[in-house]
Each structure stands twice: as structure tokens, then as C-alpha cells.
Write a protein that holds these residues in place. Structure first.
Motif, PDB file in Angstrom:
ATOM      1  N   TRP B 165      -5.203  43.010  23.280  1.00 40.58           N
ATOM      2  CA  TRP B 165      -4.236  43.204  24.379  1.00 40.58           C
ATOM      3  C   TRP B 165      -4.905  43.895  25.562  1.00 40.58           C
ATOM      4  N   LEU B 166      -5.686  44.970  25.264  1.00 39.02           N
ATOM      5  CA  LEU B 166      -6.349  45.715  26.338  1.00 39.02           C
ATOM      6  C   LEU B 166      -7.356  44.847  27.077  1.00 39.02           C
ATOM      7  N   ARG B 167      -8.125  44.051  26.316  1.00 35.53           N
ATOM      8  CA  ARG B 167      -9.126  43.179  26.942  1.00 35.53           C
ATOM      9  C   ARG B 167      -8.435  42.113  27.813  1.00 35.53           C
ATOM     10  N   MET B 168      -7.299  41.602  27.303  1.00 31.22           N
ATOM     11  CA  MET B 168      -6.562  40.604  28.080  1.00 31.22           C
ATOM     12  C   MET B 168      -6.056  41.220  29.386  1.00 31.22           C
ATOM     13  N   PHE B 169      -5.570  42.457  29.288  1.00 37.07           N
ATOM     14  CA  PHE B 169      -5.086  43.143  30.487  1.00 37.07           C
ATOM     15  C   PHE B 169      -6.219  43.291  31.502  1.00 37.07           C
ATOM     16  N   LEU B 170      -7.378  43.732  31.001  1.00 31.02           N
ATOM     17  CA  LEU B 170      -8.543  43.894  31.883  1.00 31.02           C
ATOM     18  C   LEU B 170      -8.950  42.546  32.483  1.00 31.02           C
ATOM     19  N   SER B 171      -8.956  41.532  31.640  1.00 32.76           N
ATOM     20  CA  SER B 171      -9.393  40.220  32.085  1.00 32.76           C
ATOM     21  C   SER B 171      -8.477  39.654  33.188  1.00 32.76           C
ATOM     22  N   VAL B 235     -16.266  37.003  36.466  1.00 33.96           N
ATOM     23  CA  VAL B 235     -16.257  38.423  36.079  1.00 33.96           C
ATOM     24  C   VAL B 235     -15.192  38.704  35.019  1.00 33.96           C
ATOM     25  N   TRP B 236     -14.126  37.910  35.016  1.00 32.03           N
ATOM     26  CA  TRP B 236     -13.050  38.148  34.036  1.00 32.03           C
ATOM     27  C   TRP B 236     -13.544  37.947  32.599  1.00 32.03           C
ATOM     28  N   LEU B 237     -14.615  37.114  32.451  1.00 25.18           N
ATOM     29  CA  LEU B 237     -15.153  36.872  31.108  1.00 25.18           C
ATOM     30  C   LEU B 237     -15.840  38.115  30.542  1.00 25.18           C
ATOM     31  N   ASP B 238     -16.304  38.979  31.465  1.00 26.94           N
ATOM     32  CA  ASP B 238     -16.996  40.189  31.020  1.00 26.94           C
ATOM     33  C   ASP B 238     -16.074  41.135  30.245  1.00 26.94           C
ATOM     34  N   ALA B 239     -14.775  40.934  30.391  1.00 22.38           N
ATOM     35  CA  ALA B 239     -13.824  41.758  29.627  1.00 22.38           C
ATOM     36  C   ALA B 239     -13.914  41.470  28.139  1.00 22.38           C
ATOM     37  N   PHE B 240     -14.553  40.367  27.763  1.00 22.01           N
ATOM     38  CA  PHE B 240     -14.617  39.987  26.352  1.00 22.01           C
ATOM     39  C   PHE B 240     -16.028  40.195  25.784  1.00 22.01           C
ATOM     40  N   LYS B 241     -16.786  41.081  26.434  1.00 24.80           N
ATOM     41  CA  LYS B 241     -18.115  41.417  25.892  1.00 24.80           C
ATOM     42  C   LYS B 241     -18.044  42.777  25.223  1.00 24.80           C
ATOM     43  N   ASP B 242     -18.963  43.028  24.334  1.00 26.73           N
ATOM     44  CA  ASP B 242     -18.949  44.312  23.651  1.00 26.73           C
ATOM     45  C   ASP B 242     -20.329  44.941  23.663  1.00 26.73           C
ATOM     46  N   PRO B 243     -20.484  46.140  24.171  1.00 26.59           N
ATOM     47  CA  PRO B 243     -19.453  46.905  24.848  1.00 26.59           C
ATOM     48  C   PRO B 243     -19.136  46.315  26.215  1.00 26.59           C
ATOM     49  N   ILE B 244     -18.031  46.697  26.775  1.00 28.84           N
ATOM     50  CA  ILE B 244     -17.657  46.148  28.095  1.00 28.84           C
ATOM     51  C   ILE B 244     -18.722  46.567  29.111  1.00 28.84           C
TER      52      ILE B 244
END
Lengths: 301, 278
Positions: B165-171, B235-244
Motif C-alpha cells: 500500500w505504501l509503495r503504491m501511494f509513493l508510486s 520515476v514511479w517505478l523506483d517506488a518498487f525497488k528495495d531499498p527505495i
């Protein structure tokens, strides 16, 4: 003076639309702005309302420069520039609300101006259902909304029927009696003469003349005279040969001659010598005569 | 300024063209979600093939998060077009409709009027992205349910539901910033002309050229890619990298914001010096 325009010059490419034009509009006057199509009237009005920047010159409204302090200068101005175009998909009331937000005007003013322009009953109808005349009245309504001290109307009667024109004329008269200064551009010289106290004429972007209408008509070198003769056609052909006669035509069977005042006796002499009977000479200079004569002189120059 | 923005939103919401994006999403999303719900077996097989040797899959990995992730990958090229439908008209339509003859003669500065138009088109862009999120995540979670999000990028990343959910929000937040940049680009063209179609074509042309440059692996294109703003759209794809990768995200955003400021600066220069002749 509520408005002073100093040495305005504006070119579009190589064409000078306005050339070194200066105007002074007195407080409380109804000021007519006359000129043929393409003479620079609209460009001048757009410079006065900050829609166009002049290449040279400045416009002051109540002492505030439109070019340097536009927001303050325009706070005293209401204007309708050419056609009244609104958001067609919105109602008249919504359109006026949007403009009131920009002016900082209270919404209560909206119904007042709509009633005043005869649109109170149609306020909630979408503008796309309005006739051209109604749109024009709505255009005047929006111009009146901020209680302007100066109202600038560019061809306000365009697209209106005779009844609509009379309504606008009456409205202008009412507003003038309330002390609002009105600057009005129009092709309808008869209308202008009926409602204006002052005029300015321009041609090819240059000022030809300006001042109080009565002064201009009185001081004019040009005198339009109706001459009642028994042979109008012969008289017209005869007088048309003289270069010092600016214009000579026949209207409703009466010879109309535009000439320099001190030559009336010479005209009568010519007619009599050519066996034309002269029964009456009536001076009748109208604004239209003055306008046409000035434009004719300007063309010759 | 708020009242000016209010005005602009009234204009945007009054134009039928503004609803094309919302209508399109409302038609497309149910179809996609229906497809995920009833035809996802092959997708699950394809997707799981990358990690079936390492993990044992119990149940379905298809949920609203994965659907949203895949939808965003597919739509990030097309959403800009929908954004330009509103931004293209923002300034140009008022010029062609003669509205400037009513608005620019009022005691409000041109810069304020221009800024209010830009902010209104930002609100429109944000609304469209949020609407997209509402369908894919909101309705999607009701249709497909939620669960862990499995992202295959340079490896396998498994995010638990809360993290997803948090990553989706960031994305989606990053996607809004990207779309605002697209709005600014189209807005710049809109301030130059008196026709709403030209800016849409101009902006889309530049974006498509950008996509082509980043898609073709030529040395010359690789050299100019850092200067192509489209290359930062992902850039929105970077929300799904670890670590951000916050620093990378910050760099990409600063490039996008710099371009936006440049485009708005050009718009302001053109608009403040524009003669209203129509």
C-alpha cells in the motif's frame, strides 16, 4: 482627465496601426471614438485596456499607468471590447460570478447588472442559448459589475436590432447621468452625435481631430449647406467641377454641398449665373458631414 | 489565487473534452480487471516462471497490487495523452474564444491568471491519476483482493500488503508529479497559440520522440538520453525497488521540476508579452 493617452505608437510588422496618438478624456464626458475600418480604433482601445502593449507611449487612467501599474489602473475601468464572448457552456450568472471573483466584486452586484441590462430572467440560462443582442447586453453587464468610473465600449451596438440599439443608447445616457465617463467607439455617427459630448477622429492610426462636438461643428472650416434649387442635377454637375467644394450630392431632392464657409456667396453666384434658381440656403452641418469631410481632406493629404 | 483556480476548474469541468480521460479509464479498467479476475492463469504462469525454481507458490499471486503494477507499466505512455486534452486548451481556448477580452482587462495580473490556469491543469492531472488509482487499487482490491506484491525487476522483490500500500501511494504520488510535468509542457505550447489542438500534438510529438530515443539502443541516443525529460518519466517505478532509491528519485524529480520551471518560464514570458488581437 480620467484617461490620458500619450504618444501611442504600435506597429504590426511593417504596418503602423497607431501612430503617435494622444487623447485626453475628461471626467464625466461621453467620448465618441470615430474612424473608418482599419483606422486603428480597436488597437487603441486594446492598448487602453492592457490587451496590447504599445511600442511607444503610455496610457494613464486616474493617474495610474496601464503599462506600469495595470491592476490599479484597470480597477476603475469596465470594458466591452468588440463582441461579447463568454464561456458558452456556462450560464450568464456563472460567467459573471467568475468575473466577479477576478474583480473582487460582491456577488450581489450580479443580479443588479443583469436586471439593468434586461437579462435578469435569463440569468441561469446557458450563454449558448442567447441571441447576439443578449450576449452584447451581457457584455455590458460584465463591464458594469465593478462600478467602473470609466466605461470603454468598442462597437457596443454591433449585431443589435434598432430596438436593441436604442436600449444601449438609453443605457449609456443613464450611466452618463450617474457620472460615469464613457468612451465609445462606433461607426454609427448619428448615434454618436445623439449621445456623445466629445469626439476624437482617427485615420490610418493618426488623430485627425478631437474635442467637444459643439465646438468642432462650430469651428469647423467645413460647412455643409442644403441648397434648394430648381435643377438639382445640373447644379450638382456644375459644382462638382470646383476643387474647393469638398463634397456635393443630392439627398431627397435637395442639393447638399460641403464647402468652406466664406464661399457660400460664390456658390450662389455660380448657380444664378448658370440660370439655376436658388430658393433657400440652410446650413446643416452634422457630425456625419464633419466626419466625411475630415476623412476626405485626410485622404487628399 | 484560490478564486482564480476555482474559475479555471469550472471551465475545465464544463468542457466535455475533459471527461474523455475519465470515460476512457472507466471503460478500460473494468475490462482489465475482469481480464485479471477470469483469465489470469496464463499470466500467473508467465509471471511465476521467473522464480518457480526458488519459491513454491500457494494460491494466486494475482491481486490488485500486481494488477495495478502491470496496468501502470502499460498505461504510463498513454496517460500523458489524456492529460494534454485539458492542458492543451488551458490558455489557447481562452484566446480563440475571445475570453481574454473579458479577463485580461480586469485588475488581476496576467501572471496570476496564468499560474491559476497551470495549477488547475495540475489538479486535473492529479485527479486523472487518482481516478486511475481508484479503479486499479480501489475497485481492483474488491474484485481481485489484496495480498503480497511480487515485483520482478533486477531480481524478485516481495512486499507484504502494508508495504505494498505504501509503495503504491509513493508510486502514484510520483506519477502525479510526472503528469504535472507533462501538463506544463503542453501548457507552454498552449500559451503560444490560439488553438487547443496544436499544443496537444506538440506535446505528444515531443513525448513520443523522447520514448523513441530511450527505446532504441544507439550510442548517440544513449549520450543524449540524460537530457531527454521523457527518460525520467519512469520515476514511479523506483517506488518498487528495495531499498527505495531516494537519492535517485530526488535526482529524477529535480530534473522534472527543472524542466517544468523552464517550460512555465517560457509560458510566462510569452503570455506576459502577448498582444490580444483576437
Amino acid at each position: 482627465m480620467i484617461l490620458e493617452a500619450n504618444n501611442l505608437t504600435k506597429s504590426f510588422g511593417l504596418r503602423k496601426a497607431v501612430n503617435n496618438l494622444s487623447l485626453e478624456i475628461p471626467n464625466g464626458s461621453v467620448y465618441g471614438f470615430l474612424g473608418p475600418n482599419g483606422s486603428g480604433k480597436s488597437t487603441t482601445i486594446r492598448i487602453m485596456t492592457a490587451l496590447i502593449s504599445p511600442d511607444v507611449g503610455e496610457v494613464f487612467i486616474n493617474g495610474n499607468s496601464i503599462q506600469k501599474n495595470g491592476s490599479k489602473a484597470l480597477s476603475d475601468v469596465g470594458a466591452l471590447i468588440e463582441r461579447a464572448d463568454f464561456h458558452k457552456h456556462l450560464s450568464a450568472r456563472t460567467n459573471l460570478k467568475m468575473l466577479a471573483r477576478m474583480d473582487g466584486t460582491d456577488f450581489s452586484a450580479i443580479q443588479k447588472v443583469l436586471d439593468r441590462t434586461g437579462l435578469g430572467d435569463r440569468a441561469n440560462d446557458k450563454v449558448k442559448t442567447y441571441s447576439q443582442g443578449m450576449k452584447q447586453r451581457l457584455g455590458i453587464a460584465q463591464a458594469l459589475m465593478g462600478n467602473p468610473k470609466l466605461l470603454i465600449l468598442d462597437e457596443p451596438t454591433n449585431g443589435l436590432d434598432p430596438e436593441g440599439m436604442k436600449e444601449i443608447r438609453d443605457l449609456v445616457g443613464e450611466l452618463s447621468s450617474e457620472g460615469i465617463t464613457i468612451f465609445i467607439s462606433s461607426h454609427l455617427l448619428d448615434e454618436v452625435q445623439k449621445i456623445c459630448s466629445h469626439i476624437a477622429m482617427i485615420s490610418l492610426g493618426e488623430l485627425i481631430t478631437s474635442g467637444k462636438i459643439e465646438d468642432l461643428l462650430r469651428d469647423s472650416e467645413i460647412l455643409m449647406t442644403e441648397i434648394h434649387v430648381d435643377q438639382t442635377k445640373k447644379a450638382m454637375n456644375l459644382l462638382s467641377n470646383y476643387k474647393w467644394i469638398h463634397r456635393c450630392d443630392v439627398k431627397e431632392g435637395i442639393l447638399r454641398v460641403s464647402l468652406v464657409e466664406n464661399k457660400i456667396s460664390e456658390v450662389v453666384n455660380i448657380l444664378v449665373q448658370n440660370n439655376i434658381l436658388v430658393s433657400a440656403i440652410i446650413p446643416k452641418t452634422s457630425l456625419e458631414d464633419l466626419y466625411l469631410s475630415k476623412m476626405e481632406i485626410n485622404r487628399k493629404v | 489565487m484560490l478564486s482564480l483556480i476555482h474559475n479555471e476548474l469550472l471551465v475545465i469541468t464544463g468542457r466535455w473534452r475533459s471527461y474523455i480521460g475519465f470515460i476512457g479509464i472507466s471503460i478500460l479498467m473494468p475490462l482489465i480487471l475482469w481480464g485479471f479476475a477470469y483469465g489470469s492463469e496464463s499470466l500467473q504462469n508467465d509471471y511465476a516462471r521467473g522464480f518457480e525454481g526458488s519459491f513454491m507458490i500457494v494460491g494466486s499471486i494475482i491481486n490488485a497490487f500486481l494488477a495495478t503494477y502491470i496496468i501502470m507499466n502499460a498505461l504510463w505512455i498513454h496517460i500523458p495523452f489524456l492529460i494534454t486534452l485539458a492542458a492543451g486548451d488551458a490558455v489557447a481556448a481562452d484566446g480563440s474564444n475571445g475570453i481574454f477580452r473579458l479577463t485580461l482587462i480586469r485588475p488581476v495580473s496576467r501572471l496570476k491568471i496564468l499560474l491559476s490556469k497551470l495549477l488547475a491543469s495540475y489538479i486535473y492531472a492529479a485527479a486523472l491519476v487518482i481516478f486511475c488509482a481508484f479503479w486499479s487499487l480501489g475497485i481492483g482490491s474488491m474484485v481481485l483482493g489484496t495480498g503480497d506484491l511480487i515485483v520482478i525487476d533486477n531480481g524478485i522483490l516481495i512486499l507484504n500488503e502494508t508495504e505494498a500500500w505504501l509503495r503504491m501511494f509513493l508510486s502514484f504520488s510520483l506519477a502525479i508529479i510526472v503528469m504535472c510535468m507533462v501538463s506544463t509542457l503542453c501548457f507552454m505550447f498552449s500559451s503560444m497559440v490560439n488553438n487547443g489542438i496544436g499544443p496537444i500534438i506538440g506535446a505528444m510529438f515531443l513525448i513520443i520522440v523522447g520514448y523513441i530515443i530511450i527505446a532504441i539502443p544507439l550510442d548517440f541516443f544513449r549520450r543524449i538520453e540524460p537530457y531527454v525529460f521523457v527518460s525520467y518519466f519512469n520515476v514511479w517505478l523506483d517506488a518498487f525497488k528495495d531499498p527505495i532509491p531516494w537519492i535517485l528519485i530526488g535526482k529524477k524529480l529535480s530534473v522534472l521540476i527543472t524542466y517544468s520551471l523552464l517550460f512555465f518560464g517560457i509560458s510566462a514570458f510569452v503570455f506576459l508579452n502577448k498582444d490580444i488581437k483576437s
